[in-house]
Design a protein around this motif. Sequence first.
Motif, PDB file in Angstrom:
ATOM      1  N   THR A  75       0.821  -1.209   0.000  1.00  0.00           N
ATOM      2  CA  THR A  75       0.000   0.000   0.000  1.00  0.00           C
ATOM      3  C   THR A  75       0.854   1.256   0.000  1.00  0.00           C
ATOM      4  OG1 THR A  75      -1.783  -1.135   1.186  1.00  0.00           O
ATOM      5  CG2 THR A  75      -1.792   1.264   1.242  1.00  0.00           C
ATOM      6  N   PHE A  76       1.854   1.296   0.871  1.00  0.00           N
ATOM      7  CA  PHE A  76       2.686   2.494   0.962  1.00  0.00           C
ATOM      8  C   PHE A  76       3.670   2.618  -0.201  1.00  0.00           C
ATOM      9  CE2 PHE A  76       1.446   2.103   5.489  1.00  0.00           C
ATOM     10  CZ  PHE A  76       0.833   3.343   5.613  1.00  0.00           C
ATOM     11  N   LEU A  77       3.988   1.506  -0.836  1.00  0.00           N
ATOM     12  CA  LEU A  77       4.895   1.544  -1.981  1.00  0.00           C
ATOM     13  C   LEU A  77       4.183   1.923  -3.271  1.00  0.00           C
ATOM     14  CD1 LEU A  77       7.133  -1.616  -1.386  1.00  0.00           C
ATOM     15  CD2 LEU A  77       7.846   0.778  -1.231  1.00  0.00           C
ATOM     16  N   PHE A  78       3.001   1.369  -3.492  1.00  0.00           N
ATOM     17  CA  PHE A  78       2.334   1.515  -4.786  1.00  0.00           C
ATOM     18  C   PHE A  78       0.996   2.250  -4.708  1.00  0.00           C
ATOM     19  CE2 PHE A  78       5.038  -2.236  -5.122  1.00  0.00           C
ATOM     20  CZ  PHE A  78       5.712  -2.000  -6.305  1.00  0.00           C
ATOM     21  N   GLY A  79       0.483   2.469  -3.510  1.00  0.00           N
ATOM     22  CA  GLY A  79      -0.804   3.125  -3.376  1.00  0.00           C
ATOM     23  C   GLY A  79      -1.920   2.127  -3.084  1.00  0.00           C
ATOM     24  N   PRO A  80      -3.037   2.594  -2.542  1.00  0.00           N
ATOM     25  CA  PRO A  80      -4.121   1.694  -2.124  1.00  0.00           C
ATOM     26  C   PRO A  80      -4.809   0.970  -3.273  1.00  0.00           C
ATOM     27  CG  PRO A  80      -4.800   3.989  -1.947  1.00  0.00           C
ATOM     28  CD  PRO A  80      -3.331   4.005  -2.232  1.00  0.00           C
ATOM     29  N   MET A  81      -4.926   1.618  -4.438  1.00  0.00           N
ATOM     30  CA  MET A  81      -5.602   0.973  -5.560  1.00  0.00           C
ATOM     31  C   MET A  81      -4.808  -0.236  -6.054  1.00  0.00           C
ATOM     32  SD  MET A  81      -8.337   2.813  -5.886  1.00  0.00           S
ATOM     33  CE  MET A  81      -8.295   3.212  -4.134  1.00  0.00           C
ATOM     34  N   ALA A  82      -3.502  -0.032  -6.236  1.00  0.00           N
ATOM     35  CA  ALA A  82      -2.636  -1.129  -6.665  1.00  0.00           C
ATOM     36  C   ALA A  82      -2.602  -2.230  -5.618  1.00  0.00           C
ATOM     37  CB  ALA A  82      -1.222  -0.611  -6.921  1.00  0.00           C
ATOM     38  N   SER A  83      -2.580  -1.843  -4.357  1.00  0.00           N
ATOM     39  CA  SER A  83      -2.538  -2.823  -3.275  1.00  0.00           C
ATOM     40  C   SER A  83      -3.792  -3.677  -3.249  1.00  0.00           C
ATOM     41  CB  SER A  83      -2.365  -2.106  -1.927  1.00  0.00           C
ATOM     42  OG  SER A  83      -2.319  -3.026  -0.864  1.00  0.00           O
ATOM     43  N   THR A  84      -4.937  -3.061  -3.448  1.00  0.00           N
ATOM     44  CA  THR A  84      -6.195  -3.809  -3.473  1.00  0.00           C
ATOM     45  C   THR A  84      -6.215  -4.820  -4.611  1.00  0.00           C
ATOM     46  OG1 THR A  84      -7.496  -2.056  -2.414  1.00  0.00           O
ATOM     47  CG2 THR A  84      -8.690  -3.598  -3.824  1.00  0.00           C
ATOM     48  N   VAL A  85      -5.787  -4.397  -5.786  1.00  0.00           N
ATOM     49  CA  VAL A  85      -5.776  -5.296  -6.944  1.00  0.00           C
ATOM     50  C   VAL A  85      -4.816  -6.461  -6.715  1.00  0.00           C
ATOM     51  CG1 VAL A  85      -5.193  -5.485  -9.389  1.00  0.00           C
ATOM     52  CG2 VAL A  85      -6.443  -3.482  -8.559  1.00  0.00           C
ATOM     53  N   LEU A 123      -5.872   6.068   5.164  1.00  0.00           N
ATOM     54  CA  LEU A 123      -6.673   7.059   5.890  1.00  0.00           C
ATOM     55  C   LEU A 123      -6.011   7.448   7.209  1.00  0.00           C
ATOM     56  CD1 LEU A 123     -10.332   5.794   5.298  1.00  0.00           C
ATOM     57  CD2 LEU A 123      -9.198   7.773   4.275  1.00  0.00           C
ATOM     58  N   ILE A 124      -5.509   6.473   7.944  1.00  0.00           N
ATOM     59  CA  ILE A 124      -4.866   6.777   9.225  1.00  0.00           C
ATOM     60  C   ILE A 124      -3.574   7.548   9.004  1.00  0.00           C
ATOM     61  CG2 ILE A 124      -3.727   5.764  11.239  1.00  0.00           C
ATOM     62  CD1 ILE A 124      -5.799   3.583  11.227  1.00  0.00           C
ATOM     63  N   SER A 125      -2.803   7.165   7.986  1.00  0.00           N
ATOM     64  CA  SER A 125      -1.562   7.880   7.690  1.00  0.00           C
ATOM     65  C   SER A 125      -1.839   9.351   7.358  1.00  0.00           C
ATOM     66  CB  SER A 125      -0.834   7.202   6.529  1.00  0.00           C
ATOM     67  OG  SER A 125       0.373   7.872   6.227  1.00  0.00           O
ATOM     68  N   LYS A 126      -2.851   9.601   6.534  1.00  0.00           N
ATOM     69  CA  LYS A 126      -3.200  10.976   6.183  1.00  0.00           C
ATOM     70  C   LYS A 126      -3.701  11.749   7.398  1.00  0.00           C
ATOM     71  CE  LYS A 126      -4.262  10.229   1.288  1.00  0.00           C
ATOM     72  NZ  LYS A 126      -5.302  10.284   0.229  1.00  0.00           N
ATOM     73  N   LEU A 127      -4.463  11.073   8.257  1.00  0.00           N
ATOM     74  CA  LEU A 127      -4.966  11.726   9.467  1.00  0.00           C
ATOM     75  C   LEU A 127      -3.816  12.109  10.386  1.00  0.00           C
ATOM     76  CD1 LEU A 127      -7.266  12.581  11.342  1.00  0.00           C
ATOM     77  CD2 LEU A 127      -7.359  10.233  12.178  1.00  0.00           C
ATOM     78  N   LEU A 128      -2.869  11.202  10.567  1.00  0.00           N
ATOM     79  CA  LEU A 128      -1.722  11.487  11.425  1.00  0.00           C
ATOM     80  C   LEU A 128      -0.899  12.641  10.865  1.00  0.00           C
ATOM     81  CD1 LEU A 128      -0.563   7.846  12.251  1.00  0.00           C
ATOM     82  CD2 LEU A 128      -1.698   9.451  13.797  1.00  0.00           C
ATOM     83  N   SER A 143      -0.042   3.314  11.263  1.00  0.00           N
ATOM     84  CA  SER A 143      -1.072   3.024  10.264  1.00  0.00           C
ATOM     85  C   SER A 143      -1.153   1.534   9.973  1.00  0.00           C
ATOM     86  CB  SER A 143      -0.781   3.787   8.972  1.00  0.00           C
ATOM     87  OG  SER A 143      -0.727   5.178   9.206  1.00  0.00           O
ATOM     88  N   SER A 144       0.010   0.893   9.830  1.00  0.00           N
ATOM     89  CA  SER A 144       0.036  -0.548   9.564  1.00  0.00           C
ATOM     90  C   SER A 144      -0.533  -1.326  10.742  1.00  0.00           C
ATOM     91  CB  SER A 144       1.475  -0.998   9.279  1.00  0.00           C
ATOM     92  OG  SER A 144       2.016  -0.319   8.171  1.00  0.00           O
ATOM     93  N   TYR A 145      -0.185  -0.907  11.934  1.00  0.00           N
ATOM     94  CA  TYR A 145      -0.672  -1.583  13.140  1.00  0.00           C
ATOM     95  C   TYR A 145      -2.202  -1.523  13.222  1.00  0.00           C
ATOM     96  CZ  TYR A 145      -1.376  -2.611  18.105  1.00  0.00           C
ATOM     97  OH  TYR A 145      -1.814  -3.147  19.298  1.00  0.00           O
ATOM     98  N   PHE A 146      -2.757  -0.334  13.030  1.00  0.00           N
ATOM     99  CA  PHE A 146      -4.205  -0.196  13.123  1.00  0.00           C
ATOM    100  C   PHE A 146      -4.915  -0.883  11.963  1.00  0.00           C
ATOM    101  CE2 PHE A 146      -3.366   3.066  16.275  1.00  0.00           C
ATOM    102  CZ  PHE A 146      -4.436   2.906  17.150  1.00  0.00           C
ATOM    103  N   ALA A 147      -4.331  -0.843  10.778  1.00  0.00           N
ATOM    104  CA  ALA A 147      -4.962  -1.483   9.626  1.00  0.00           C
ATOM    105  C   ALA A 147      -5.105  -2.982   9.837  1.00  0.00           C
ATOM    106  CB  ALA A 147      -4.150  -1.196   8.361  1.00  0.00           C
ATOM    107  N   MET A 148      -4.061  -3.601  10.372  1.00  0.00           N
ATOM    108  CA  MET A 148      -4.118  -5.035  10.629  1.00  0.00           C
ATOM    109  C   MET A 148      -5.177  -5.369  11.684  1.00  0.00           C
ATOM    110  SD  MET A 148      -2.192  -6.803   8.688  1.00  0.00           S
ATOM    111  CE  MET A 148      -2.088  -8.336   9.619  1.00  0.00           C
ATOM    112  N   ASN A 149      -5.270  -4.543  12.692  1.00  0.00           N
ATOM    113  CA  ASN A 149      -6.243  -4.816  13.751  1.00  0.00           C
ATOM    114  C   ASN A 149      -7.679  -4.561  13.299  1.00  0.00           C
ATOM    115  OD1 ASN A 149      -4.911  -5.688  16.315  1.00  0.00           O
ATOM    116  ND2 ASN A 149      -3.684  -3.867  15.928  1.00  0.00           N
TER     117      ASN A 149
END
Length: 225
Positions: A75-85, A123-128, A143-149
């Motif tokens: 996600t952080f390397l390529f962006g959320p769209m690429a990560s989802t795909v 979203l969390i990264s942008k908020l922080l 962000s990674s910690y909260f996303a996993m949880n």
Amino acid sequence: MHIPDGYLSPQTCATFYAVSAAAVGYAFNKFRKQADEKTYIQLSVASAFTFIVMMFNFPVVGGSSAHITGIPLITFLFGPMASTVASSVVLIIQALLFRDGGILALGTNIFNMAVAIPLTAVLISKLLEKLGLKNEKVRIFISSYFAMNIAALLTAIELGLQPLLFTKAGKPLYFMYDLKTTIPAMMIPHLLVVAVVEAAMTVLLYSPLKNFVAINAEERRGVVS
């Protein structure tokens, strides 16, 4: 977090198939407009890494599993769209070829991991960042910690609601444990171990890989000769 078949009702599976199909379709449409051949190659390598780390999982009480995913890193390397795909493709291969996660539950697993993790991380990264946290590595870790949880919590809720919503003659039709069991079973290992390892791995690998991806991105734009 891979949910096997037989644990979710057909209604639940159908709902998440529809939601995930829409989300992945939207992500792919956005991603293909800005991707080129080198991006696909780099993302394929990153997906292979995600595939490998997700294969090392251990069962938890409540009918699912705990494991790191590599999804925040992509996600952080390529962006959320690429990560989802990319993550969706990995989950489909795991389900079809290795029976890691159910076929009927595939839509739910895609939603929990390939959709929720990238979206939450960004979203969390942008908020922080808006709150004034300038340190990129700290933002990525949190962000990674909260996303996993969040993904673990979604899995726990989906499983735990089954015996409350789908019963016959007072007996659960699909899954026997309610939220009192599934939430602690999923959240304790993720809060204390899994999400911490995921976040640490993401921070550790992000910096060197970011430079490589950035250099290749500049080359594709013709900035680097």
